[in-house]
Design a protein around this motif. Structure first.
Motif, PDB file in Angstrom:
ATOM      1  N   THR A 167      36.013  37.779  46.268  1.00  0.00           N
ATOM      2  CA  THR A 167      36.925  38.627  45.502  1.00  0.00           C
ATOM      3  C   THR A 167      36.828  38.204  44.044  1.00  0.00           C
ATOM      4  N   VAL A 168      36.051  38.965  43.277  1.00  0.00           N
ATOM      5  CA  VAL A 168      35.769  38.575  41.892  1.00  0.00           C
ATOM      6  C   VAL A 168      36.064  39.680  40.894  1.00  0.00           C
ATOM      7  N   GLY A 169      36.345  40.895  41.372  1.00  0.00           N
ATOM      8  CA  GLY A 169      36.598  42.009  40.477  1.00  0.00           C
ATOM      9  C   GLY A 169      35.314  42.702  40.059  1.00  0.00           C
ATOM     10  N   PRO A 170      35.403  43.963  39.648  1.00  0.00           N
ATOM     11  CA  PRO A 170      34.202  44.748  39.335  1.00  0.00           C
ATOM     12  C   PRO A 170      33.440  44.271  38.108  1.00  0.00           C
ATOM     13  N   ASP A 171      34.123  43.702  37.120  1.00  0.00           N
ATOM     14  CA  ASP A 171      33.416  43.239  35.930  1.00  0.00           C
ATOM     15  C   ASP A 171      32.410  42.137  36.277  1.00  0.00           C
ATOM     16  N   ALA A 172      32.808  41.213  37.127  1.00  0.00           N
ATOM     17  CA  ALA A 172      31.907  40.131  37.526  1.00  0.00           C
ATOM     18  C   ALA A 172      30.704  40.673  38.279  1.00  0.00           C
ATOM     19  N   PRO A 195      33.286  42.885  49.370  1.00  0.00           N
ATOM     20  CA  PRO A 195      34.412  42.010  49.738  1.00  0.00           C
ATOM     21  C   PRO A 195      35.064  42.506  51.018  1.00  0.00           C
ATOM     22  N   VAL A 196      35.854  41.651  51.617  1.00  0.00           N
ATOM     23  CA  VAL A 196      36.368  41.950  52.956  1.00  0.00           C
ATOM     24  C   VAL A 196      37.884  41.993  52.985  1.00  0.00           C
TER      25      VAL A 196
END
Length: 270
Positions: A93-98, A116-117
């Motif tokens: 879970t890192v977000g779309p920017d990453a 992600p799950v």
């Protein structure tokens, strides 16, 4: 069968890697703390000494890491080693920017899927995770089928974005339940009676998660997810929930504990 490298063997990564090993895939694993890999090695996995070594011969790379900073560190080592035709499934879970930043670093011919799950350690162990996948999943669908049910969310980054939306709602709901029970206490109501009433309300799912046992979503990781969310747009309610969980995470006994353990602290107004 495709050779798989699995990087990140925490509470979620280890049971996911075990399912792939049980399915017969040649599996190489890496974890920052090598001792966490020992049970998988005993079951037939190969332990790599570094992320770079883990991915050199891999057809599919899966990462389940703590957050954007951990992903950047791993990418620094992994990106130069990836061969054209390799598929990287980023499941943290890192977000779309990453995710987009990672995609910009990859060589031509390397396929990136953000997947992600949804679900905790129990669903990781029995292969019933909800997998939110952005990008072209064709090369990895057979692998991911061993981990759960795939939902295609759209272009690259959309899986990471939707996971952030879901986590923000879930963590926020748990925080609201904790505050509602604090209100119940302030009004002199019996805590069990208030909890039963909330469980029968539209917040029933959040009540269940607030008191869940046998699952694990670390409080400090919840703080990380909420921080990514509030950096994306103005979320006044989420900002308050973030304050609650950030304060809980400052307690060493709660930082790595499941978010349900933070509920007691929030209820007491500590």
């Amino acid at each position: 069968m495709q050779k798989i490298a699995f990087l990140g063997l925490g509470h979620m990564g280890a049971p996911m890697a075990r399912r792939l090993l049980a399915a017969g895939y040649p599996l190489t694993v890496w974890n920052r703390s090598p001792a966490r890999a020992e049970p998988l090695v005993a079951e037939g996995a190969v332990l790599a000494g570094s992320p770079a070594a883990a991915v050199r011969d891999a057809d599919v790379v899966l990462t389940m890491l703590a957050g954007p900073d951990a992903l950047t560190d791993v990418a620094d080592a992994v990106v130069p080693e990836l061969r054209p035709g390799t598929a990287w499934v980023e499941m943290s879970t890192v977000g779309p920017d990453a995710v987009r930043e990672l995609a910009a670093r990859l060589k031509d011919g390397v396929v990136l899927v953000d997947a992600p799950v949804m679900g905790s350690t129990d669903r990781a162990a029995d292969g019933t995770l909800g997998i939110l996948a952005g990008g072209d999943t064709a090369a990895v669908e057979q692998v991911l089928a061993h981990l759960g049910t795939l939902t295609r969310t759209g272009p690259l980054g959309s899986g990471a974005a939707l996971k952030l939306v879901v986590n923000t709602a879930v963590i926020g709901g748990v925080g609201i339940v904790a505050e509602a029970l604090r209100l119940a206490g302030a009004l002199g109501l019996d805590g069990d009676t208030a909890r039963t009433a909330l469980a029968s309300s539209p917040l029933g799912g959040a009540v269940g998660r607030a008191f869940a046992e046998g699952v694990h979503f670390a409080t400090d990781l919840a703080v990380k997810d909420l921080r990514i969310a509030v950096d994306a747009t103005q979320l006044p309610v989420t900002e308050v929930v973030l304050t609650h969980f950030r304060q809980a995470a400052e307690d060493p006994a709660l930082s790595r504990a499941d978010i349900a353990q933070a509920v007691t602290r929030i209820r007491k107004g500590l």
